[in-house]
Design a protein around this motif. Structure first.
Motif, PDB file in Angstrom:
ATOM      1  N   ARG A   9       0.847  -1.202   0.000  1.00  0.00           N
ATOM      2  CA  ARG A   9       0.000   0.000   0.000  1.00  0.00           C
ATOM      3  C   ARG A   9       0.877   1.244   0.000  1.00  0.00           C
ATOM      4  NH1 ARG A   9      -4.512   1.024   3.771  1.00  0.00           N
ATOM      5  NH2 ARG A   9      -5.421   2.009   1.946  1.00  0.00           N
ATOM      6  N   LYS A 102      -6.859  -1.503  -0.322  1.00  0.00           N
ATOM      7  CA  LYS A 102      -6.698  -2.090   1.012  1.00  0.00           C
ATOM      8  C   LYS A 102      -6.275  -3.550   0.937  1.00  0.00           C
ATOM      9  CE  LYS A 102      -9.886   0.985   3.322  1.00  0.00           C
ATOM     10  NZ  LYS A 102     -11.180   1.125   3.984  1.00  0.00           N
ATOM     11  N   ASP A 103      -6.845  -4.295   0.006  1.00  0.00           N
ATOM     12  CA  ASP A 103      -6.535  -5.719  -0.151  1.00  0.00           C
ATOM     13  C   ASP A 103      -5.507  -5.873  -1.272  1.00  0.00           C
ATOM     14  OD1 ASP A 103      -6.452  -8.458  -0.427  1.00  0.00           O
ATOM     15  OD2 ASP A 103      -8.595  -8.701  -0.819  1.00  0.00           O
TER      16      ASP A 103
END
Length: 120
Positions: A9, A102-103
């Motif tokens: 991220r 996020k994933d």
């Protein structure tokens, strides 16, 4: 080569050994100022098309089909030059693919890392 290409991220702290840090999202990460982003570059042309991104909507149940469609897009003229640029970066330095998702394991960054590793 796999250890030379990774993803995470964009919001995470920047380790000093990341290598070239490339944002691979089509849109700028929400809440992040450009001057605060520690990036080598923003390569939005390698990101999935807006249509594919909207269809996928980060639904893990759609990931297999998303992956198939995205790999197909990487071969089209709109994505090819950016994909080759990533390949060149990976050939000369460590490469950290960044996304706001996020994933991250179900993101275009994960697909790109796998694709770059397999197509060396």
């Amino acid at each position: 080569m796999a250890e030379r290409i990774a993803y995470r991220r964009v919001y995470e702290d920047t380790p000093p050994k990341d290598g070239k840090r490339v944002l691979v999202d089509r849109v700028w990460p929400r809440g992040m100022r450009k001057e605060d982003a520690d990036l080598h570059e923003w390569l939005r042309d390698v990101a999935p098309s807006s249509e594919l991104r909207k269809w996928y909507a980060h639904e893990p149940s759609r990931f297999t089909e998303f992956r198939r469609r995205y790999l197909s897009e990487l071969r089209d003229t709109e994505h090819r030059e950016a994909a080759e640029h990533l390949r060149d970066l990976a050939a000369h330095d460590k490469l950290m693919l960044l996304t706001a998702t996020k994933d991250v394991d179900h993101s275009q960054a994960a697909v790109l890392a796998e694709w770059l590793t397999e197509n060396r």
